[in-house]
Design a protein around this motif. Structure first.
Motif, PDB file in Angstrom:
ATOM      1  N   ARG A 156       6.302   1.735  11.726  1.00  0.00           N
ATOM      2  CA  ARG A 156       5.363   2.129  10.690  1.00  0.00           C
ATOM      3  C   ARG A 156       5.316   1.088   9.556  1.00  0.00           C
TER       4      ARG A 156
ATOM      5  N   ARG B 242       4.716  -2.703  11.443  1.00  0.00           N
ATOM      6  CA  ARG B 242       3.672  -2.677  12.480  1.00  0.00           C
ATOM      7  C   ARG B 242       4.001  -3.593  13.658  1.00  0.00           C
TER       8      ARG B 242
ATOM      9  N   THR C  73      -6.607   6.067  10.506  1.00  0.00           N
ATOM     10  CA  THR C  73      -7.058   5.438   9.248  1.00  0.00           C
ATOM     11  C   THR C  73      -5.884   4.938   8.410  1.00  0.00           C
ATOM     12  N   GLU C  74      -6.241   4.030   7.547  1.00  0.00           N
ATOM     13  CA  GLU C  74      -5.216   3.516   6.626  1.00  0.00           C
ATOM     14  C   GLU C  74      -4.726   4.632   5.714  1.00  0.00           C
TER      15      GLU C  74
ATOM     16  N   GLN D   5      -4.331   7.727   6.408  1.00  0.00           N
ATOM     17  CA  GLN D   5      -3.300   8.501   7.124  1.00  0.00           C
ATOM     18  C   GLN D   5      -1.995   7.722   7.145  1.00  0.00           C
ATOM     19  N   MET D   6      -2.135   6.433   7.376  1.00  0.00           N
ATOM     20  CA  MET D   6      -0.956   5.576   7.434  1.00  0.00           C
ATOM     21  C   MET D   6      -0.178   5.662   6.111  1.00  0.00           C
ATOM     22  N   THR D   7      -0.943   5.581   5.024  1.00  0.00           N
ATOM     23  CA  THR D   7      -0.301   5.635   3.708  1.00  0.00           C
ATOM     24  C   THR D   7       0.369   6.989   3.488  1.00  0.00           C
TER      25      THR D   7
ATOM     26  N   LEU E 225      -5.657   3.072  15.066  1.00  0.00           N
ATOM     27  CA  LEU E 225      -5.564   2.119  13.965  1.00  0.00           C
ATOM     28  C   LEU E 225      -4.686   0.929  14.326  1.00  0.00           C
ATOM     29  N   THR E 226      -3.552   1.206  14.931  1.00  0.00           N
ATOM     30  CA  THR E 226      -2.617   0.124  15.236  1.00  0.00           C
ATOM     31  C   THR E 226      -2.813  -0.444  16.631  1.00  0.00           C
TER      32      THR E 226
END
Ligand code: C2E
Ligand code: CA
Ligand code: CA
Length: 840
Positions: free
Chosen positions: A606, A609, A797-798, A800-802, A816-817
């Motif tokens: 996470r 990446r 999405t970014e 969600q990542m955040t 996303l990744t």
């Protein structure tokens, strides 16, 4: 005779089981209204289960229609009695003879106890199978009534009835206006008398426009037109002129005529033989002595003058005992006076009689004989003798009965079999069509019957089927037909239904009946059933289609969880075809390996990446179906029992791929494969894994597995040793889609698991609702306690990542990744890059 007899066709095949009945005190008006409403041409008057009389359309002609109160009598006063009937095992040809003999249109069919069970009409006879060749070869002109009764349109209803009766016709042509003709039939009269006074002119009641055929058209064509238009009569028109009238009665008579011609031919041959034997008495005597047929010769007063040895053999009487007496000594008492009267009448008119007759041996035993009696005349035409030839056909009849049983009934349950069902269904469809009613067909198939057969044996299976058939029968009305198609498949035919809901209620009743526990020998167990329903005329317009659709609906009920019913819908057929075609294609793909591949989706750290692992996802491309999603073909493979071979194929591809990457000098990451329940619980899973790893010389840790909670459901204890063994082989164990199933955090404590994959739905709701955040916090917190790695699935999405940064989530897998990629692309993009090392 040299004719090879064709197998007998029994009237049971033709009869309608729908009977219109009433008690003898029913007012005639009410009976007529019921007949008119349901377009029945006869009503049977029943007392204590026995038919005591019958009233038909023909009888309506005998009423005094000029009197307004002619219908205000109890039917018992005007009905015909006694009712003439035939037993259900009578043959169609017997029925045909019967119709000619009695010149009427209806025949009541009774069971062994004399109870009415059905009706055969002349229309049914005309429709019966097997006549087509004859009907197609003969023109209408051969059968039509060339001098039909013609009545003026201003004639009154009452007069018209009298005219029909007087001329012994059941239809007449009506000149409604100078240039318009119509037809009026008994049926039209019947349906008019309750509505119209006897003085009503028939011009307005006759049916128009006229349906017609040409004299050169085939009888088959005429019959089809009659059936198609649900009409009783057609006019025959030649050069624009009325040439005749044709209906079922005429068609039947012409068929009948053919039989008589054949019979006459046969008897002529016999007469010739007798004639020549008179010329050569010595030879004749020897023939008669040796004949296997019994022979009786009487004088014109019917006194026996000669019998042959075969006679004595069959009847038990010696020659001396019978000389000078009449053949009445053989009388069985089974035939009434009318029967013998008819017989003598025919003998006098035609010179011969042929038929089946029950007689009694000297011992008292009854036997059935096929008898031909010929009148022998001298040169002046005076009868000098009667010669009777007979054969004992009791055993043939017994065989016929047996054949009939075998041909139409299921041996185990005694229920009608497919053949009889199809016949009845066809009749019921026609009947329903005529009466504008509904009928339903229920296809019933037991669930897991095979297991009973396999574990308790076939005897128990048979007993279960018997029990099932009794239970179903007990829930049906008398008019409903229950048939067994074979195996554990039953069909219920429900005629005369009011609506689809009624069928659903009955279906529910049947399911409940079968859901009760069964007790077979010492075993008590439960079994379910799946039902499919098709309706006429809503779903199909033929018997065959109805069966087919009910089958499709049953299949659907099975697919969707069993022990339930489904009503047929049009998409089902299509769906079923599609499913079947896809199943076949998948089977082929498995055999050839064509179109099946694996895509790899990266799992990344996470924070950095960097690549940490991958998930193997199955892909199937088919030239016709295109790219089929695993969401579709994995469940399909499970249902079709293909999951184990499919899983193995995919597993091999993954192992091959890892080997190849190693050989290419790349550093592969752990790849996890999804195991479905069928795969995980197959008995030799461990062996498979060991072999796979050994064959490909793969170091530990390169292949992991993903299981959903449902795979382990209820079987966690059994799963523990298996999971431990897999772990020893170096497999990482992940729980997939966590949070969607029967999530219980407590069971995780006991299970040897390495990884939790949090389901996509939680990630997607992240930030939308506070509760999903709370759940995520709880789950990831617990995972940390249990030292489980957490993968967040479906990160798109970014944002969600955040959001994920707030929770202890180490790995991420999502569009996303990195999307799932073919092996080569995956290697090109991901392998060989710097990454964070193997997951622990
Ligand atoms: P799964 O095991 O949950 O696999 C992950 C699914 O999520 C994959 O769908 C993947 O393409 C999709 N996915 C990954 N990241 C994202 C994202 O960010 N957003 C969205 N919307 N989706 C994402 P796929 O490949 O269609 O597979 C569907 C399911 O089919 C799998 O769900 C799995 O249950 C099953 N399946 C796939 N391959 C196999 C297999 O080889 N064996 C078995 N038994 N099942 C398989
Ligand atoms: Ca998965
Ligand atoms: Ca998943």
């Amino acid at each position: 005779m040299t004719d090879i007899p064709s197998p007998p066709v029994f009237i049971e095949r033709l009869m309608h089981t729908g009977l219109l009945t009433c008690a003898s005190d029913t007012p005639l008006r009410e009976a007529v209204e019921r007949m008119a409403l349901r377009r029945f041409s006869a009503i049977v008057v029943v007392e204590n289960d026995v038919a005591v009389g019958i009233w038909t359309e023909r009888d309506s002609l005998r009423l005094d229609l000029t009197r307004a109160d002619c219908l205000d009598v109890p039917i018992g006063q005007v009905m015909s009695r006694p009712v003439r009937s035939l037993p259900v095992h009578a043959t169609v040809s017997e029925a045909e003879q019967w119709f000619t003999r009695h010149r009427c249109r209806h025949l009541l069919v009774v069971d062994g106890h004399g109870r009415p069970v059905g009706m055969v009409s002349q229309t049914d006879m005309a429709q019966k199978q097997g006549l087509e060749p004859y009907l197609s070869l003969h023109p209408v002109s051969k059968a039509m009534d060339i001098a039909p009764l013609e009545l003026p349109g201003h004639m009154s209803l009452a007069q018209a009835a009298t005219e029909l009766l007087h001329h012994n016709r059941d239809a007449a042509v009506v000149s409604c206006s100078p240039d318009r003709l119509g037809i009026i039939t008994e049926q039209d009269i019947l349906s008019s008398i309750t509505r119209c006074p006897g003085a009503t002119p028939i011009g307005g009641l006759a049916s128009q426009p006229l349906l017609s055929v040409g004299p050169e058209d085939s009888l088959l064509h005429a019959r089809s037109r009659l059936l198609d238009h649900r009409s009783r009569y057609l006019t025959v028109v030649a050069n624009g002129q009325l040439a005749g009238l044709i209906g079922f009665r005429e068609i039947i008579n012409s068929v009948e005529h053919r039989y008589l011609e054949e019979l006459q031919q046969a008897l002529k041959q016999r007469d010739q033989a007798l004639l020549s034997s008179r010329l050569n008495l010595q030879l004749a005597e020897r023939v008669i002595e040796a004949s296997l047929e019994g022979i009786i010769i009487t004088d014109p007063d019917n006194r026996i003058v000669f019998v042959n040895p075969a006679f004595s053999h069959t009847t038990g009487y010696s020659i001396e005992e019978v000389l000078g007496r009449t053949p009445a000594i053989l009388s069985s008492g089974r035939h009434d006076a009318a029967f013998y009267h008819d017989m003598w009448q025919t003998l006098n008119d035609k010179g011969y009689w042929r038929g089946e007759i029950w007689n009694r041996r000297k011992s008292g035993q009854l036997y059935l004989e096929l008898l031909t009696i010929t009148a022998i005349r001298d040169d002046d035409g005076q009868i000098t003798h009667f010669a009777a030839l007979f054969t004992d056909i009791t055993h043939i009849r017994e065989n016929e009965d047996r054949i009939r049983k075998l041909a139409y009934y299921d041996a185990l349950t005694g229920l009608p079999n497919r053949r009889l069902l199809e016949d009845r269904l066809e009749l019921a469809v026609r009947h329903t069509h005529r009466n504008k009613q509904h009928l339903a067909l229920i296809f019933l198939d037991l669930d897991h019957f095979k297991q009973v057969n396999d574990t308790l044996g076939h005897a128990a299976g048979d007993e279960l089927l018997l029990d099932v058939s009794r239970r179903i029968r007990g829930r049906l009305r008398e008019d409903d037909t229950l048939a067994r198609l074979g195996g554990d498949e039953f069909i219920v035919l429900l005629p005369e239904l009011s609506d689809a809901e009624e069928t659903s209620r009955i279906a529910r009743r049947l399911i409940d009946a079968i859901a009760e526990p069964f007790k077979i020998g010492p075993h008590e167990f439960r079994i379910g059933c799946s039902l499919g329903i098709s309706l006429y005329p809503d779903d199909a317009d033929s018997a065959e289609q109805l069966l087919h659709h009910a089958d499709a609906a049953m299949y659907q009920a099975k697919q969707e969880g069993r022990n339930d019913y489904r009503l047929y819908s049009r998409d089902m057929n299509h769906q079923q075809h599609q499913t079947l075609a896809m199943e076949t294609a998948l089977r082929n793909a498995l055999e050839t390996g064509d179109g099946l591949s694996v895509h790899y989706q990266p799992q990344v750290d996470r924070a950095s990446r960097a690549l940490a692992g991958a998930e193997a996802l199955a892909r199937w491309y088919h030239p016709d179906f295109g790219q089929v999603s695993p969401g579709e073909f994995i469940p399909l493979a499970e249902r079709a029992g293909l999951m184990v071979p499919l899983g193995l194929t995919l597993l091999r591809q993954v192992a091959d791929q890892q080997r190849r990457w190693l050989d290419m000098g790349l550093e592969p990451v752990p790849v996890s494969v999804n195991l479905s329940a069928q795969q995980f619980w197959q008995h030799n899973l461990l062996v498979q894994f060991r072999l796979l790893l050994a064959e490909h010389r793969l170091p530990a840790g390169l292949i992991g597995i993903e299981l959903t909670e449902s795979v382990l459901l209820d079987k966690q204890q059994q799963a523990i040793p298996l999971l431990n063994e897999l772990r020893k082989l170096g497999c990482t164990i992940a729980i997939d889609d966590f949070g969607t199933g029967y999530s219980s955090l407590s069971y995780l404590q006991d299970l040897p698991v390495d990884m939790l994959k949090i389901d996509r739905s939680f990630i997607q709701r992240l930030g939308e609702s506070r509760s999903s955040g709370a759940i995520l916090a709880a789950v990831t917190g617990l995972a940390r306690e249990l030292e489980l790695q957490v993968v967040a699935e479906g990160v798109e999405t970014e944002a969600q990542m955040t959001a994920l940064g707030r929770y202890p989530v180490a790995l991420v897998q999502g569009f996303l990744t990195g999307r799932p990629l073919p092996a080569q692309d995956f290697a090109g993009q991901w392998l060989g890059k710097a990454r964070c090392g193997l997951a622990t």
